[in-house]
Design a protein around this motif. Structure first.
Motif, PDB file in Angstrom:
ATOM      1  N   VAL A 154       0.852  -1.202   0.000  1.00 15.58           N
ATOM      2  CA  VAL A 154       0.000   0.000   0.000  1.00 15.58           C
ATOM      3  C   VAL A 154       0.879   1.240   0.000  1.00 15.58           C
ATOM      4  CG1 VAL A 154      -1.744   1.317   1.278  1.00 15.58           C
ATOM      5  CG2 VAL A 154      -1.862  -1.189   1.231  1.00 15.58           C
ATOM      6  N   ASP A 155       0.529   2.193  -0.820  1.00 18.47           N
ATOM      7  CA  ASP A 155       1.220   3.471  -0.871  1.00 18.47           C
ATOM      8  C   ASP A 155       0.209   4.550  -0.471  1.00 18.47           C
ATOM      9  OD1 ASP A 155       3.818   4.772  -2.021  1.00 18.47           O
ATOM     10  OD2 ASP A 155       2.224   5.948  -2.954  1.00 18.47           O
ATOM     11  N   ILE A 156       0.493   5.246   0.625  1.00 21.45           N
ATOM     12  CA  ILE A 156      -0.381   6.354   1.044  1.00 21.45           C
ATOM     13  C   ILE A 156       0.285   7.645   0.600  1.00 21.45           C
ATOM     14  CG2 ILE A 156      -1.471   7.544   2.987  1.00 21.45           C
ATOM     15  CD1 ILE A 156      -2.549   4.755   2.796  1.00 21.45           C
ATOM     16  N   TRP A 157      -0.385   8.363  -0.273  1.00 23.11           N
ATOM     17  CA  TRP A 157       0.226   9.566  -0.827  1.00 23.11           C
ATOM     18  C   TRP A 157      -0.073  10.786   0.060  1.00 23.11           C
ATOM     19  CZ3 TRP A 157       4.376  10.274  -3.082  1.00 23.11           C
ATOM     20  CH2 TRP A 157       4.680  11.463  -3.756  1.00 23.11           C
ATOM     21  N   LEU A 158       0.528  11.911  -0.320  1.00 24.23           N
ATOM     22  CA  LEU A 158       0.412  13.148   0.465  1.00 24.23           C
ATOM     23  C   LEU A 158      -1.015  13.512   0.829  1.00 24.23           C
ATOM     24  CD1 LEU A 158       2.843  15.390  -1.599  1.00 24.23           C
ATOM     25  CD2 LEU A 158       3.291  14.347   0.635  1.00 24.23           C
ATOM     26  N   ASP A 159      -1.918  13.325  -0.116  1.00 21.31           N
ATOM     27  CA  ASP A 159      -3.317  13.726   0.092  1.00 21.31           C
ATOM     28  C   ASP A 159      -4.115  12.647   0.818  1.00 21.31           C
ATOM     29  OD1 ASP A 159      -3.377  11.777  -1.805  1.00 21.31           O
ATOM     30  OD2 ASP A 159      -4.302  13.001  -3.382  1.00 21.31           O
ATOM     31  N   GLY A 160      -3.425  11.606   1.273  1.00 23.93           N
ATOM     32  CA  GLY A 160      -4.126  10.537   1.981  1.00 23.93           C
ATOM     33  C   GLY A 160      -4.629   9.439   1.067  1.00 23.93           C
ATOM     34  N   SER A 161      -4.513   9.627  -0.246  1.00 23.88           N
ATOM     35  CA  SER A 161      -5.032   8.630  -1.180  1.00 23.88           C
ATOM     36  C   SER A 161      -4.172   7.369  -1.149  1.00 23.88           C
ATOM     37  CB  SER A 161      -5.064   9.203  -2.597  1.00 23.88           C
ATOM     38  OG  SER A 161      -3.740   9.438  -3.044  1.00 23.88           O
ATOM     39  N   LYS A 162      -4.809   6.257  -1.426  1.00 26.82           N
ATOM     40  CA  LYS A 162      -4.213   4.943  -1.249  1.00 26.82           C
ATOM     41  C   LYS A 162      -4.052   4.260  -2.599  1.00 26.82           C
ATOM     42  CE  LYS A 162      -6.342   2.936   2.438  1.00 26.82           C
ATOM     43  NZ  LYS A 162      -7.120   1.945   3.224  1.00 26.82           N
ATOM     44  N   SER A 163      -2.845   3.756  -2.888  1.00 28.97           N
ATOM     45  CA  SER A 163      -2.680   2.903  -4.074  1.00 28.97           C
ATOM     46  C   SER A 163      -2.178   1.551  -3.620  1.00 28.97           C
ATOM     47  CB  SER A 163      -1.625   3.448  -5.047  1.00 28.97           C
ATOM     48  OG  SER A 163      -1.739   4.820  -5.210  1.00 28.97           O
ATOM     49  N   ARG A 164      -2.592   0.535  -4.351  1.00 27.94           N
ATOM     50  CA  ARG A 164      -2.047  -0.801  -4.112  1.00 27.94           C
ATOM     51  C   ARG A 164      -1.064  -1.091  -5.234  1.00 27.94           C
ATOM     52  NH1 ARG A 164      -6.772  -4.045  -1.294  1.00 27.94           N
ATOM     53  NH2 ARG A 164      -5.671  -5.868  -2.083  1.00 27.94           N
ATOM     54  N   TYR A 165       0.058  -1.690  -4.903  1.00 35.47           N
ATOM     55  CA  TYR A 165       1.070  -1.930  -5.937  1.00 35.47           C
ATOM     56  C   TYR A 165       1.919  -3.136  -5.590  1.00 35.47           C
ATOM     57  CZ  TYR A 165       4.661   0.003  -2.832  1.00 35.47           C
ATOM     58  OH  TYR A 165       5.518   0.200  -1.780  1.00 35.47           O
ATOM     59  N   THR A 166       2.628  -3.620  -6.610  1.00 37.16           N
ATOM     60  CA  THR A 166       3.698  -4.581  -6.380  1.00 37.16           C
ATOM     61  C   THR A 166       4.943  -3.985  -7.020  1.00 37.16           C
ATOM     62  OG1 THR A 166       3.097  -5.734  -8.399  1.00 37.16           O
ATOM     63  CG2 THR A 166       2.225  -6.630  -6.350  1.00 37.16           C
ATOM     64  N   GLY A 167       6.117  -4.481  -6.622  1.00 36.96           N
ATOM     65  CA  GLY A 167       7.352  -3.924  -7.178  1.00 36.96           C
ATOM     66  C   GLY A 167       7.825  -2.732  -6.382  1.00 36.96           C
ATOM     67  N   ILE A 168       8.465  -1.791  -7.060  1.00 29.72           N
ATOM     68  CA  ILE A 168       9.196  -0.723  -6.385  1.00 29.72           C
ATOM     69  C   ILE A 168       8.324   0.463  -5.992  1.00 29.72           C
ATOM     70  CG2 ILE A 168       9.993   0.682  -8.347  1.00 29.72           C
ATOM     71  CD1 ILE A 168      12.890   0.300  -7.045  1.00 29.72           C
ATOM     72  N   GLY A 169       7.126   0.569  -6.595  1.00 32.01           N
ATOM     73  CA  GLY A 169       6.215   1.670  -6.274  1.00 32.01           C
ATOM     74  C   GLY A 169       5.025   1.617  -7.211  1.00 32.01           C
ATOM     75  N   PRO A 170       3.967   2.367  -6.919  1.00 32.96           N
ATOM     76  CA  PRO A 170       2.765   2.332  -7.782  1.00 32.96           C
ATOM     77  C   PRO A 170       3.087   2.815  -9.193  1.00 32.96           C
ATOM     78  CG  PRO A 170       2.450   3.795  -5.873  1.00 32.96           C
ATOM     79  CD  PRO A 170       3.861   3.328  -5.837  1.00 32.96           C
ATOM     80  N   ASP A 171       2.730   2.031 -10.214  1.00 35.09           N
ATOM     81  CA  ASP A 171       3.039   2.379 -11.612  1.00 35.09           C
ATOM     82  C   ASP A 171       2.621   3.797 -11.958  1.00 35.09           C
ATOM     83  OD1 ASP A 171       4.120  -0.044 -12.091  1.00 35.09           O
ATOM     84  OD2 ASP A 171       2.337  -0.916 -13.044  1.00 35.09           O
ATOM     85  N   GLN A 172       1.425   4.158 -11.533  1.00 32.93           N
ATOM     86  CA  GLN A 172       0.896   5.482 -11.886  1.00 32.93           C
ATOM     87  C   GLN A 172       1.116   6.498 -10.753  1.00 32.93           C
ATOM     88  OE1 GLN A 172      -0.152   5.781 -14.980  1.00 32.93           O
ATOM     89  NE2 GLN A 172       0.170   3.572 -15.255  1.00 32.93           N
ATOM     90  N   GLY A 173       1.958   6.136  -9.808  1.00 38.49           N
ATOM     91  CA  GLY A 173       2.169   7.006  -8.657  1.00 38.49           C
ATOM     92  C   GLY A 173       2.790   8.339  -9.047  1.00 38.49           C
ATOM     93  N   ALA A 174       2.464   9.368  -8.282  1.00 40.15           N
ATOM     94  CA  ALA A 174       3.011  10.699  -8.557  1.00 40.15           C
ATOM     95  C   ALA A 174       4.531  10.649  -8.509  1.00 40.15           C
ATOM     96  CB  ALA A 174       2.484  11.694  -7.514  1.00 40.15           C
ATOM     97  N   GLY A 175       5.153  11.187  -9.546  1.00 42.64           N
ATOM     98  CA  GLY A 175       6.614  11.287  -9.559  1.00 42.64           C
ATOM     99  C   GLY A 175       7.346   9.986  -9.810  1.00 42.64           C
ATOM    100  N   MET A 176       6.607   8.890 -10.071  1.00 41.39           N
ATOM    101  CA  MET A 176       7.276   7.582 -10.185  1.00 41.39           C
ATOM    102  C   MET A 176       8.304   7.536 -11.315  1.00 41.39           C
ATOM    103  SD  MET A 176       7.009   5.245  -7.934  1.00 41.39           S
ATOM    104  CE  MET A 176       7.653   3.822  -8.811  1.00 41.39           C
ATOM    105  N   ALA A 177       7.948   8.112 -12.472  1.00 39.69           N
ATOM    106  CA  ALA A 177       8.875   8.020 -13.607  1.00 39.69           C
ATOM    107  C   ALA A 177      10.197   8.705 -13.264  1.00 39.69           C
ATOM    108  CB  ALA A 177       8.237   8.653 -14.851  1.00 39.69           C
TER     109      ALA A 177
END
Lengths: 463, 463
Positions: free
Chosen positions: A94-117
């Motif tokens: 689980v990745d909890i972002w700054l705004d409290g929003s939650k992403s589920r992911y596998t690997g190094i971080g959420p694919d569509q996560g902010a700033g991931m690229a």
């Protein structure tokens, strides 16, 4: 209380500090047939590794993992028959972002996560730069002065355009170095990456530093070595200072003094700073010690009747951005998963803010965070334990000491681990490989023991 | 050796460390009618201020100047009748540039010097930024986190386009902070400028910090205060640790223990780090101490039969760029100028390189530098003295401790000088005005004494 047996008047080698580094130095000397005395101030061995049996589970309050490339720790696990098991790592993180929003992911971080690229680009850059570290002799790295003159904060500010990507690197810095990007230099960051092998080795679980855990806790090998050392280990023996001359050293303790030919100091920098040296340590070593504050970390364990998050398809791992007291969560359930255990890491600025709370509020803050990540079931804590390393008096913090900017450049050659006369240096901070880890502690002890054995042989030959 | 008189069993206040801060705290308490004991480990008072009579002249091995805005030091000079005289400052200064070329100048630097225009702009910028420091409460400065996250090296790299101008600021940093731009944060630099009043106050002679010297040496006021304290000062009394409870503290020394109601610690951070505290210090104070290494400076005096440089129209002041061991030279001749004295400052990287030389080569290196600056007559040294502060065991370096990047942000609120129960903090590093200077040491002692007096009054009222 029974009076402690008197110290012998002379032993060929004295090792101070029975963390993994000191245990390793003592064991390695004993393996070579050299009579050694290992002095430890506290009433236990393991240093920054501390396993506690709590009802049916073992809680690891300190260092806990072993990775596949950590050859020395794996060798000890094998030699002393300390079983390990894979870190619980199945399911989505689980990745909890700054705004409290939650992403589920596998690997190094959420694919569509902010700033991931941009984060992934930054990792590539750090791996690239770290390949230029001269690991056998870090002070000879050509870019040493430049890289040791700026903080990681400045480096990120200068080279990573996305604030979100910078936040992701910052969380990694907090998680691995238990400090903030402002506290360490780019050089130390790159050295550490090189020392572990890659950024991924530091961060990841499968195939990396967090791969396996010890069934009986990570203190298990330490206890086994303590048993092997028998009466050569003296617990509860606080060293106060060291007189060292050309041919002999006197280790002064609260319980008397012992003469020796060589000393291995395997104490963390803040403990070493408290010792009285006569003559004083060389300036560079003194400065290195005084410029290496310990990291700031607490481990908080929350125990549940079951690992309830697994039913949701969650791994129990989480990364949290924003104002939460916790930065990273792992599933620390026992091998049989009869109970569920989450371990929350609190470090750097988060730790300082969290410690300002009353104990009851600290617990509430952590449990609320776990509820936010894993749902309401996380409220049903059946056991709760905190270990705040900076208030541990003998270690002074954890995981490791972090040299301040400028320290490597100014004192790396003479101050890092160069023996000071009869005094040799162990401790994970002096390791070439897996610096800062249990494995580095063991190799540092082996290296110091090798130095001592060579010195004793040389003087025996001369004599 | 005569046995030292026994310590009293109880005094209302104990001050530890008889540098200017401790002397000030003790004097200030005594002035208020509070019975105080001042304990000093060494056999002298003055701390980082040390004057030595050598044949007909006094050599100031440590802090030596007094500026017109340093009200407290001026007040002591007046109260204790310690005469001062203007720093020798007539004639042209010499600037040795990277390529060895020599310019003569007056004012802040050579008019046509490389990078001078951008250097002056950088000074303006630093003065501007420093005006935003909240001096009464530095931790509330709005830009604290940002400014404490980058090194001065990074700030210069980012904001000063000319490498030559950056070198000029670097020389100033070395001269004032006795460290390198990589070692301190922009915040600490700006705080220090604000604390002195302006960049010029730190750097210049007339009307500024280097304006006057003490006729009998800068230790003169310290000796006068020691005399005023009489038997309340105990030299040669090494403090080992402090037990502190709710209502009483026990100061343990090598010569026994003394109970007290309040303690003022006026020891430099490395000496404080060696003490045993029970209970331990609060985490922030502990971290502040461990993250405040001392600056690295040596003062080297070369004495001549006359101040021969004056015949050439030279002031005896010089600034040196490039590979010379010396960064700055001043004319330290006595008031009557019966002999000529040059004092050379060796600091930061220069100090580390210079200390790697054999003693004879160190002297040659300094004298060769003086010959390059002032001509062949500089070879005719009639007396030569070095004081290497980092190897002074009780102070651990000089001029002051320099908090590493991140320290102010992370621990400035609770760790800078907040009392820890019955323990109060003095030392120039805790001063608001003239932090790092003798004047700051005195004000820090007065502030600590005020805290102690208020606390004693409050508990007397309650009792």
């Amino acid at each position: 209380m029974q009076p402690r047996p008197e110290l012998p008047s002379h032993v060929p080698a004295v090792v101070v500090g029975a963390g993994y580094a000191g245990l390793s130095a003592a064991l390695s000397l004993q393996d070579r047939g050299i009579d050694v005395l290992l002095l430890e101030a506290s009433d236990r061995v393991g240093g920054r590794v501390l396993s506690e049996q709590r009802s049916s589970i073992v809680v690891d309050h300190g260092g806990q993992w072993v990775g596949p490339t950590q050859q020395r720790l794996n060798a000890w696990a094998k030699r002393f028959d300390c079983p390990t098991f894979p870190t619980w790592n199945v399911g989505e993180h689980v990745d909890i972002w700054l705004d409290g929003s939650k992403s589920r992911y596998t690997g190094i971080g959420p694919d569509q996560g902010a700033g991931m690229a941009e984060y992934l680009e930054a990792i590539d850059r750090l791996n690239d730069l770290s390949s230029r570290i001269v690991l056998d002799d870090p002070s000879s790295t050509p870019e040493l002065e430049k890289w040791d003159s700026e903080t990681v904060y400045s480096f990120l500010d200068r080279t990573v355009g996305s604030g979100d990507a910078r936040r992701r690197v910052a969380l990694a810095v907090q998680g691995v170095w238990s400090c903030e990007p402002r506290d360490l230099s780019l050089f130390h960051l790159l050295f550490y990456i090189a020392s572990a092998g890659s950024y991924e080795q530091l961060m990841e679980t499968e195939g990396c530093a967090q791969e396996r855990r010890f069934v009986r806790g990570a203190q298990d090998p330490a206890l086994a070595v303590a048993a092997a050392l028998g009466d050569r280990l003296r617990l509860g023996t606080r060293v106060l200072g060291i007189e060292h001359r050309d041919d002999t050293a006197i280790v002064h303790t609260r319980d008397g003094s012992v003469h020796t030919d060589r000393v291995v100091l395997a104490t963390p920098p803040p403990a070493t700073a408290k010792l009285e040296f006569d003559p004083p340590l060389p300036m560079s070593r003194d400065r290195w010690i005084h410029r290496s504050p310990m990291g700031d970390v607490a481990k908080v364990h929350a125990v549940y009747s079951t690992p309830f998050w697994r039913a949701d398809g969650l791994s129990g791992q989480a990364t949290l951005y924003g104002q939460h007291p916790v930065g990273v969560v792992f599933d620390n359930s026992p091998p049989d998963a009869e109970q569920g255990v989450l371990v929350a890491f609190v470090y750097g600025d988060r730790l300082r803010n969290w410690l300002a709370l009353e104990p009851e509020d600290r617990r509430t803050a952590v449990v609320d965070t776990l509820r936010h990540v894993f749902g309401e079931a996380a409220a049903d804590v059946v056991d709760y334990a905190e270990k705040v390393w900076p208030t541990d008096q003998l270690t002074g913090g954890g995981y490791a000491a972090v040299p301040a900017p400028g320290t490597w450049f100014e004192h790396g050659t003479a101050g890092w681990r160069t023996p000071a006369g009869l005094i040799h240096w162990a401790g994970t901070e002096t390791a070439t490989e897996w610096n800062g880890y249990i494995d580095g502690a063991i190799s540092s002890g082996e290296r110091a023991a090798e130095e001592v054995a060579a010195a004793l042989l040389a003087s025996a030959t001369v004599g």
